[in-house]
Enzyme design. Structure first.
Site, mmCIF file in Angstrom:
data_model
loop_
_atom_site.group_PDB
_atom_site.id
_atom_site.type_symbol
_atom_site.label_atom_id
_atom_site.label_comp_id
_atom_site.label_asym_id
_atom_site.label_seq_id
_atom_site.Cartn_x
_atom_site.Cartn_y
_atom_site.Cartn_z
ATOM 1 N N GLN A 196 0.887 -1.136 -0.077
ATOM 2 C CA GLN A 196 0.111 -0.064 0.040
ATOM 3 C C GLN A 196 0.699 1.202 0.060
ATOM 4 O OE1 GLN A 196 -3.644 -0.646 0.162
ATOM 5 N NE2 GLN A 196 -2.806 -2.746 -0.471
ATOM 6 N N CYS A 216 -4.368 4.730 3.898
ATOM 7 C CA CYS A 216 -3.614 5.470 2.818
ATOM 8 C C CYS A 216 -4.350 4.601 1.353
ATOM 9 C CB CYS A 216 -2.241 5.319 2.697
ATOM 10 S SG CYS A 216 -1.352 3.544 2.542
ATOM 11 N N ALA A 237 -11.610 3.296 4.228
ATOM 12 C CA ALA A 237 -10.642 2.363 3.557
ATOM 13 C C ALA A 237 -9.832 3.113 2.639
ATOM 14 C CB ALA A 237 -11.415 1.115 3.017
ATOM 15 N N HIS A 238 -9.043 2.326 1.874
ATOM 16 C CA HIS A 238 -8.161 2.867 0.940
ATOM 17 C C HIS A 238 -8.574 3.466 -0.167
ATOM 18 C CE1 HIS A 238 -7.188 -1.631 -0.260
ATOM 19 N NE2 HIS A 238 -8.470 -1.529 -0.070
ATOM 20 N N ASN A 239 -8.352 4.492 -0.749
ATOM 21 C CA ASN A 239 -8.532 5.134 -1.922
ATOM 22 C C ASN A 239 -10.058 5.613 -1.812
ATOM 23 O OD1 ASN A 239 -6.393 2.852 -2.874
ATOM 24 N ND2 ASN A 239 -6.232 4.841 -3.905
#
Lengths: 337, 337, 337
Positions: A196, A216, A237-239
Site C-alpha cells: 500500500q 492510505c 478504507a483505501h482510496n
C-alpha cells in the site's frame, strides 16, 4: 474569555435586546446556564425551558424574543450564531511555541517556530509542521507527513506516513491516518500482502474523531475534502474520496475506493460497500448500508428498529415463513380465478 | 527500488513480452501509472483501461496480452504476481538497528541487536524482541510479550502482556493486543470483575489492523492462526480461536470463545455471537451476524441493503403488518376450503 | 499468589469439601486446570467436564458436589465466588510508587506519592493523580483531569481534559475519554464547529475497554455511573448519562444526550439513537438499535440472524414484494366478501 454582549452582537451582526455591557465568560444550556453564561434556543423542543432560564443571554430567533426573560441576541440561525460566538467565549487552548524536551524531532523534519510539539511526541523524517500547529503528547507524525498552519493533532494520534493535512484541521486522540489499506491477494499458500504505497490528502477545516482510522491509498491517495467532519471510530478504507462538507457520525465504515459527493451525511453505524459512487447531498440514516451506487440525492435507510424481543422474534419467524405465504396466496388466487 | 522487467519476470517465473532492460521503480494503476511504474490487470472491469495505459509494464493474463500497448508480464494470477513483484519494487522501509535514546527498555527485557526500537517506545519487563523486529514510536510492549523475527509493531500500538507474536507479522498503529476480556459476574451489589489471566498467541505472517483490539484469554489463550488478516477496528474477544488464512474486513466483531476455521472471510461490519463454531471456508457477507454454529462451508448473509427512506419505511411497516397478513390469508384459506 | 483452599473457603464463607491444606496458585478451566489450579462450574453446559477435571478444586453448587472428583468449594453463585477468589489467586500487578524518569509531569499537576507513573506517560497541567493510582506507559492525562485512588489508566490511554475518574476504575489501552463531542452547525459555507466545553464524570469501579471513546459534554458533563462496564470499541457520545451497573459489550454505540438507566445490558454492536431515555433493567440484544425511548424493562431486539446467502436473498426479495402481496390479499378479500 469574558466578552460583553454588545461586542458579541456587533461582531456577528446580530440584534441585541438587552444591556450591551453584560459580560459572558462561559456557555450553558437553557436549564443550567448561570448569569455569566451564553445560551441558545434553536429547536422548538426546548422552547418551554426559555422562560425560566438564568443565562446572561440567549441567542434565538426573533419569534422567540418576547418569551426571553434575559438578554436576547437575535439571529436567523441561532445554532450557527451560537457556534461562532461560543468559539469566542471558549476559544481552543493556546500553547507556547516550542518543542518539549521529551519530544523527539528527526533531524530532517521541519517544525515552524510558532508550532508546539508536546511531551513525548515524535516527528519523523522529512515531516513538516506548519505555523501555529499543535502536536499533542504522545502523537506520532510519520515520515513525509505535512501539516499546514493552525491544525491540531491531539494526544496519541498517529499520522503513519505521507499524510498531507490542510489548515485548521483537528485530528482527535488515538486516530490513525495513513495506515495500510487492506489489500491481500489469495494464493494456494495463503494471503500475500499487496503493498500500500499511496498517501492521504486531507483538505482544510477537517475534523477527524477519536479512534477513527483512515487508510492510505493502494496507489494514489485517499482524499478527504474541505470541511469534512468524521466522528469517532469511523473507518475510511483505501482510496476512498469524500467530497467537501460531508459529515459522518460515529462508527461509520466506508469500504475501499468508494467515491462520496459533497454535503452527504452518514448517521451512526451506517456504511457503504466497495467501489460505489454516491452523489452529492445523500443522507444515509442510522445503520443503513449502501450496496449500490446512488445517483439521486435524498435519504436512504435500511434499519429495522429494535422492538420488544418477543415481538421481534415473531418478525423473524414471519419473514422466514414469507416464501410460503407467497405460495399460499398464489394458490388462493388460482382457485379464485 | 529500481529493477528491470527482465529481472522481475525471471525472479517470479513469468513470461515477459517487451524489453527486459526497462526499469520500474514505482507502482501505479492502469490510468495513473507513468513510464517508470509497474501496473496490473486482474479484473475484466478494468480491461478497457488497458489500451491507453502509460505504465512501463502491465502484469496480466495471456488472453489480454494482445491489447497491451506496453511491456506485458504474463501470469496466471496477475494480482498475486503483482503483490509479489510490488513488494520488490516498494519494499517496506528498513531501519537502523538500535534502541532510540528516548525509548525505554526494561532491564529484564531482551532486544535483539538487529532490532529497531523507535523514539518513545517502551519495552517492559521480561519482554523479548527478536531479530530484525521493528518497534515503532510510542509503541508499548508489555511484560513477557515475545515478538519473533522480522515482525513490525507500528506507532502507538500496544501489546498489553503475555502476547506471543510470530514471524513477519505487522501490528498496525493504535491496535491493542492482550487487553482484558470482558468477564464480569453479576451480584446483588453489581458486577465483579473476573480476572483475565490468559495470553494471546499469534502465528506467523499475521496482520492486525489499525485500532483493532484482541483480548487475552480468560484462562488459556486467544489464538490467531498463521496468515490471518484482520483489517482496522476489528474486535476479537477472549478465547477466540481463528484458523489459518482467515481474513476479516474492517469493523468485524467476534464474541468470546468463538472458534473459526481456516480460510474464512468476514466482510465489513459482520460478526459472530459467543461460543459458536464456524467451519473452514465460510464467507460471512457484509454486516451479517452468525448466531448459530456453522458446519457447512459457503456464503452466509443477513443484511437488508439500504433503500430510499420512503421505500424502506414501507418495508418496516409491511413487516410489522406481516403477522396480520398471515391471519388474513389463513382466514381466506378457511373460507376457501 | 499461592493460597490454601481452607483460607479461600473461609475468607469467602463457602463450604469446603476436601483437604484445606491444598494450595492453589493459578486458575484454569475444568478441562485445562492442573493440580495447582482453581476452577469453577457455573453452567450446566460444562457439567460433563466435571468428572474428569484435574483441578485442585472446583467452585460449584451443592447439587454438583457429588460429581466432583477433586476438592469442592460450595457456593450458591459459583461464578461470583470464582470472580472473588480468582482475584486473590491472581491479583492485578503491583507497581513501585514513583514517576518514571522518561515520564513527564507538569509542574502544576499533583501526583500522590504512592502513585506510579510509567515510562513515557504524560500528566498535564493541574491534573491530579490519587493514591495508589497506576498510569501506564504512553498514557496521557490531560489538563485538570482527576483520578481517584486505586484506579488504573493503562498503556496509551488518553484522558483529554476535565475528566473525573472515581476509585478502583480501569481504563484500558488506547481508550479515549473526554474527546470533543460531534457538534457542528450547518451553514451555507459548510460546518461550523460547536465548542465542546463540558467534561466527563466517571463513578467508582468503572471499567472502560480498549479503544473505547467517551466524548465530553457539549456543556455540562457526560456521566458514567458507578460499576459501569464498557467493553472494547464502545462509543459514548456527548452528554450521555449511564446509570449504575449498566454493561455494554464490544462495539456498542450510544448517540448524544441518551439517558440510560441502571443495570441495563447492551449486547455487542447494539446502539441507541440520540436524545432517548431508556429505563432501568433494559436488555438490548445483539446489533439491536433503540430508536424510541423505553419505559418498560425487558429485552429488546432487532437483528435478523445471518442465513445461507441464497436463502437470505429470498428473504430480501420477499420483503421487497411484500407490499404487492398485501395488495393481492386485499384483492382476494374483496372478491371473497
Amino acid at each position: 474569555m469574558a466578552i460583553s454582549l454588545g461586542e458579541l452582537a456587533e461582531r456577528f451582526d446580530c440584534e441585541l435586546i438587552g444591556d450591551p455591557a453584560v459580560q459572558v465568560e462561559r456557555l450553558g444550556s437553557l436549564v443550567d446556564a448561570g448569569p455569566d453564561a451564553l445560551s441558545f434556543l434553536s429547536s422548538d423542543a426546548f422552547k418551554q425551558q426559555l422562560p425560566s432560564t438564568k443565562a446572561a443571554a440567549v441567542i434565538l430567533k426573533a419569534e422567540n424574543a418576547a418569551d426571553c426573560p434575559v438578554a436576547a441576541i437575535v439571529s436567523d440561525d441561532p445554532y450557527a450564531s451560537y457556534a461562532r460566538m461560543a468559539a469566542v467565549v471558549c476559544p481552543p487552548p493556546a500553547y507556547e511555541p516550542g518543542v518539549h524536551a521529551t519530544a523527539f524531532v528527526a533531524a530532517t523534519a521541519k517544525v515552524a517556530e510558532s508550532a508546539h510539539v508536546a511531551a513525548n511526541a515524535v516527528v519523523e523524517e522529512h515531516a513538516e509542521i506548519g505555523d501555529n500547529v499543535y502536536i499533542g503528547p504522545g502523537a506520532v507524525i510519520g515520515p513525509r507527513c505535512r501539516i499546514s498552519r493552525d491544525s491540531r493533532v491531539l494526544a496519541n494520534a498517529t499520522l503513519v506516513r505521507d499524510v498531507e493535512v490542510g489548515e485548521r484541521c483537528i485530528l482527535h486522540p488515538a486516530s490513525v491516518t495513513g495506515s495500510d489499506g487492506f489489500g491481500n491477494a489469495m494464493t494456494p499458500d495463503g494471503w500475500i500482502k499487496v503493498p500500500q504505497v499511496g498517501g492521504v490528502r486531507i483538505g482544510n477545516d477537517v475534523e477527524i474523531g477519536a479512534g477513527t482510522t483512515i487508510d492510505c491509498g493502494t496507489v494514489g491517495d485517499t482524499e478527504i475534502g474541505n470541511g469534512v467532519r468524521l466522528d469517532n471510530q469511523v473507518h475510511i478504507a483505501h482510496n476512498v474520496k469524500i467530497g467537501d462538507h460531508t459529515a459522518m457520525a460515529a462508527c461509520v465504515g466506508i469500504s475501499g475506493s468508494v467515491k462520496i459527493g459533497k454535503r452527504c451525511m452518514f448517521a451512526g453505524m451506517s456504511g457503504a460497500a466497495g467501489h460505489l459512487e454516491i452523489c452529492d447531498d445523500v443522507v444515509v440514516l442510522g445503520k443503513g448500508v449502501i450496496t449500490k451506487s446512488i445517483r439521486k440525492p435524498g435519504a436512504y435507510a435500511g434499519l429495522f428498529p429494535a422492538e420488544e424481543a418477543r415481538k421481534w422474534n415473531r418478525r423473524v419467524a414471519s419473514l422466514r415463513r414469507l416464501d410460503k405465504l407467497q405460495s399460499r396466496v398464489s394458490e388462493l388466487e388460482k382457485k379464485d380465478s
